[in-house]
Write a protein that holds these residues in place. Structure first.
Motif, mmCIF file in Angstrom:
data_model
loop_
_atom_site.group_PDB
_atom_site.id
_atom_site.type_symbol
_atom_site.label_atom_id
_atom_site.label_comp_id
_atom_site.label_asym_id
_atom_site.label_seq_id
_atom_site.Cartn_x
_atom_site.Cartn_y
_atom_site.Cartn_z
ATOM 1 N N ALA A 71 10.125 -4.242 2.475
ATOM 2 C CA ALA A 71 10.399 -4.077 4.013
ATOM 3 C C ALA A 71 11.783 -3.339 4.510
ATOM 4 O O ALA A 71 12.056 -2.638 5.298
ATOM 5 C CB ALA A 71 9.955 -5.364 4.521
ATOM 6 N N GLU A 72 12.770 -4.087 3.712
ATOM 7 C CA GLU A 72 14.066 -3.871 4.002
ATOM 8 C C GLU A 72 14.427 -2.276 3.463
ATOM 9 O O GLU A 72 14.850 -1.320 4.502
ATOM 10 C CB GLU A 72 15.130 -4.720 3.270
ATOM 11 N N LEU A 73 14.052 -1.744 2.359
ATOM 12 C CA LEU A 73 14.362 -0.428 1.817
ATOM 13 C C LEU A 73 13.787 0.596 2.592
ATOM 14 O O LEU A 73 14.222 1.484 2.888
ATOM 15 C CB LEU A 73 13.864 -0.631 0.447
ATOM 16 N N LEU B 239 3.406 -6.731 4.710
ATOM 17 C CA LEU B 239 3.732 -6.817 3.234
ATOM 18 C C LEU B 239 3.203 -8.063 2.521
ATOM 19 O O LEU B 239 2.627 -7.847 1.357
ATOM 20 C CB LEU B 239 4.881 -5.908 2.800
ATOM 21 N N ARG B 240 3.631 -9.105 3.101
ATOM 22 C CA ARG B 240 3.360 -10.575 2.689
ATOM 23 C C ARG B 240 1.672 -10.743 2.914
ATOM 24 O O ARG B 240 1.304 -11.039 1.641
ATOM 25 C CB ARG B 240 3.939 -11.501 3.476
ATOM 26 N N ASP B 241 1.377 -10.280 3.645
ATOM 27 C CA ASP B 241 -0.336 -10.488 4.049
ATOM 28 C C ASP B 241 -1.140 -9.521 2.947
ATOM 29 O O ASP B 241 -2.020 -10.047 2.584
ATOM 30 C CB ASP B 241 -0.453 -10.014 5.315
ATOM 31 N N ALA B 242 -0.320 -8.423 2.619
ATOM 32 C CA ALA B 242 -0.984 -7.561 1.567
ATOM 33 C C ALA B 242 -0.747 -8.092 -0.025
ATOM 34 O O ALA B 242 -1.075 -7.281 -0.608
ATOM 35 C CB ALA B 242 -0.564 -6.308 1.878
ATOM 36 N N HIS B 243 0.036 -9.309 0.007
ATOM 37 C CA HIS B 243 0.436 -9.495 -1.616
ATOM 38 C C HIS B 243 1.310 -8.655 -2.204
ATOM 39 O O HIS B 243 1.025 -8.331 -3.464
ATOM 40 C CB HIS B 243 -0.974 -9.931 -2.178
ATOM 41 N N VAL B 244 1.858 -7.903 -1.418
ATOM 42 C CA VAL B 244 2.902 -6.928 -2.091
ATOM 43 C C VAL B 244 4.150 -7.594 -2.712
ATOM 44 O O VAL B 244 4.740 -8.468 -2.112
ATOM 45 C CB VAL B 244 3.646 -5.969 -1.110
ATOM 46 N N PRO B 245 3.989 -7.428 -4.017
ATOM 47 C CA PRO B 245 5.538 -8.132 -4.693
ATOM 48 C C PRO B 245 6.696 -7.589 -4.020
ATOM 49 O O PRO B 245 6.980 -6.402 -3.662
ATOM 50 C CB PRO B 245 5.266 -7.555 -6.262
ATOM 51 N N THR C 32 7.278 1.429 -3.371
ATOM 52 C CA THR C 32 8.507 1.709 -2.635
ATOM 53 C C THR C 32 9.334 3.142 -3.005
ATOM 54 O O THR C 32 9.662 3.729 -2.202
ATOM 55 C CB THR C 32 9.429 0.486 -2.456
ATOM 56 N N GLN C 33 9.400 3.157 -4.292
ATOM 57 C CA GLN C 33 10.311 4.221 -4.789
ATOM 58 C C GLN C 33 9.767 5.540 -4.431
ATOM 59 O O GLN C 33 10.469 6.562 -4.148
ATOM 60 C CB GLN C 33 10.697 3.990 -6.429
ATOM 61 N N HIS C 34 8.241 5.589 -4.531
ATOM 62 C CA HIS C 34 7.696 6.992 -4.005
ATOM 63 C C HIS C 34 7.834 7.414 -2.619
ATOM 64 O O HIS C 34 8.133 8.310 -2.332
ATOM 65 C CB HIS C 34 6.297 6.915 -4.497
ATOM 66 N N LEU C 35 7.854 5.962 -1.959
ATOM 67 C CA LEU C 35 7.808 6.609 -0.374
ATOM 68 C C LEU C 35 9.291 6.783 0.195
ATOM 69 O O LEU C 35 9.510 7.625 0.926
ATOM 70 C CB LEU C 35 7.452 5.110 0.167
ATOM 71 N N THR C 36 10.485 6.180 -0.715
ATOM 72 C CA THR C 36 11.566 6.653 -0.551
ATOM 73 C C THR C 36 12.331 7.625 -0.946
ATOM 74 O O THR C 36 13.326 8.510 -0.739
ATOM 75 C CB THR C 36 12.485 5.477 -0.516
ATOM 76 N N GLY C 37 11.512 8.042 -2.452
ATOM 77 C CA GLY C 37 11.853 9.310 -3.281
ATOM 78 C C GLY C 37 13.220 8.854 -4.163
ATOM 79 O O GLY C 37 13.883 9.748 -4.546
ATOM 80 N N TYR D 83 8.359 4.200 10.406
ATOM 81 C CA TYR D 83 8.397 3.094 9.430
ATOM 82 C C TYR D 83 6.979 2.272 9.087
ATOM 83 O O TYR D 83 6.694 1.884 8.039
ATOM 84 C CB TYR D 83 9.048 2.010 10.215
ATOM 85 N N PHE D 84 6.221 2.144 10.312
ATOM 86 C CA PHE D 84 4.950 1.238 9.975
ATOM 87 C C PHE D 84 3.853 2.217 9.307
ATOM 88 O O PHE D 84 2.775 1.801 8.630
ATOM 89 C CB PHE D 84 4.344 0.959 11.279
ATOM 90 N N ALA D 85 3.986 3.452 9.260
ATOM 91 C CA ALA D 85 3.262 4.460 8.312
ATOM 92 C C ALA D 85 3.438 4.068 6.942
ATOM 93 O O ALA D 85 2.558 4.107 6.097
ATOM 94 C CB ALA D 85 3.438 5.674 8.550
ATOM 95 N N LEU D 86 4.911 3.819 6.559
ATOM 96 C CA LEU D 86 5.165 3.675 5.258
ATOM 97 C C LEU D 86 4.813 2.329 5.055
ATOM 98 O O LEU D 86 4.352 2.007 3.776
ATOM 99 C CB LEU D 86 6.689 3.932 5.293
ATOM 100 N N ILE D 87 5.049 1.333 5.895
ATOM 101 C CA ILE D 87 4.611 -0.199 5.410
ATOM 102 C C ILE D 87 3.251 -0.059 5.180
ATOM 103 O O ILE D 87 2.748 -0.594 4.148
ATOM 104 C CB ILE D 87 4.995 -0.945 6.837
ATOM 105 N N ALA D 88 2.404 0.622 5.803
ATOM 106 C CA ALA D 88 0.933 0.750 5.560
ATOM 107 C C ALA D 88 0.518 1.458 4.323
ATOM 108 O O ALA D 88 -0.248 0.831 3.463
ATOM 109 C CB ALA D 88 0.214 1.427 6.636
ATOM 110 N N ARG D 89 1.355 2.401 3.953
ATOM 111 C CA ARG D 89 1.201 3.017 2.397
ATOM 112 C C ARG D 89 1.592 1.629 1.446
ATOM 113 O O ARG D 89 0.899 1.904 0.349
ATOM 114 C CB ARG D 89 2.010 4.420 2.577
#
Length: 338
Positions: A33-35, A21-27, A77-82, A64-70
């Motif tokens: 990553a924790e959530l 996520l850091r490499d993808a410049h995700v805020p 993140t909220q859409h991925l965790t709902g 987990y890594f499928a969600l990380i990719a998305r």
């Protein structure tokens, strides 16, 4: 060997997810990553850091890594965790609703403060339970404002409106989750269009006095027995109208984070080209649907105040006040009906 092809421990999974996520410049990549790992494992943060050597199953690693990719591709993140926390409560969120923001909690704070002042001024009891109060939440979305107020005011009656039936479905589920569904009436309409004019209700209920201006109502009118949102109802006079309306200008779209621009509902984001076009109609309608000394509380966009504040200079309004958020941005505008 890919992440999903080998069994790894909690520490390694978190470290690798964070790095992607850091490499993808995700805020806020560490939090994301924790959530996502907590969501996959069904654990809390305390457990996560107390068990860094716990092995993660191959299935959970793959999830987990499928969600990380998305998330790296911009999905919130909220859409991925709902889910998203607001006012200490967990809310279901979907792409049909705006993700609740921390700054919207100022709407709750101001609303409760204004109602408490109003009760003291009227010489009523200091413990505010909401008894006899009618509140409207306009553009309810996930229902976060309506539900937070219902939790704080255990005897209040609330009407929650939204133009989106999909959003209302999410709000209804959240109301049921937090056990306030029986005190929130969901109405599908634009702003306050679902309520008829003030004069009709005043005439109909004048015999019982202003404190009973609204009749007792169920969660749906007779034509909505299936639990679907009500589409119209007779007018009510409210003690409080609160709203977090769409306030982003379409001309600002290119400057939004991709998580917001590409994944949150446009109908809940954009308030016109400049962003503050909806406030005029909302304020005019609110003036016709508030009781005397009723309170209007509006969330503002970061640059909305200069355009919206003058709309409350009309003779209908008094005790106009502005509350800044924690970043010092004028965030909530409140006023009372004369």
């Amino acid at each position: 060997m890919s992440n999903s092809e080998s069994q790894i421990d909690v520490r390694t999974a978190l470290k690798q997810g964070l790095a992607q996520l850091r490499d993808a410049h995700v805020p806020s990549f560490t939090l994301a990553a924790e959530l996502l790992l907590l969501h996959v494992l069904g654990r809390d943060r305390t457990w996560l850091y107390a068990h860094p050597e716990q092995q993660v199953s191959a299935a959970d690693t793959e999830r987990y890594f499928a969600l990380i990719a998305r998330r790296a591709n911009g999905e919130p993140t909220q859409h991925l965790t709902g889910k998203q926390e607001f006012w200490g409560l967990e809310f279901e969120v979907t792409p049909d609703v705006l993700i609740p923001r921390p700054e919207t909690e100022h709407v709750i704070e101001v609303a409760l403060d204004r109602l408490a002042v109003r009760e003291r001024r009227a010489g009523r009891k200091q413990t505010l339970t909401g008894e006899g109060l009618q509140i409207a939440d306009i553009g309810t979305g996930s229902g976060c404002i309506a539900i937070a107020l219902a939790k704080e005011l255990p005897t209040v009656t609330i009407w929650a409106t939204d133009i989106s039936s999909a959003a209302l479905a999410v709000a209804q589920r959240n109301a049921k989750r937090h056990c306030v569904f029986d005190r929130i009436h969901f109405l599908e309409c634009n702003l306050l269009d679902g309520f008829i004019d003030r004069g009709a209700i005043a005439a109909e209920f004048s015999a019982v006095g202003p404190q009973h201006a609204a009749p007792p109502l169920g969660n749906a009118v007779p034509d909505a027995k299936d639990g679907s949102p009500v589409t119209s109802h007779q007018s009510l006079l409210f003690d409080l109208i609160a709203s977090n309306p769409p306030y982003i200008g379409r001309r600002e779209a290119a400057m939004l984070m991709r998580e917001v621009r590409d994944h949150e509902p446009e109908i809940a984001l954009y308030g016109g080209e400049d962003g503050y076009e909806l406030y005029g109609n909302l304020i005019v309608q609110a003036a016709s649907h508030l009781k005397p000394r009723g309170v209007l509380v509006l969330e503002l966009g970061h640059n909305s105040l200069p355009a919206v504040r003058p709309l409350l200079d009309a003779p209908d309004w008094t005790n106009v006040g502005v509350t800044n958020d924690l970043a010092g941005i004028p965030r909530v505008l409140a006023a009372e009906q004369l």
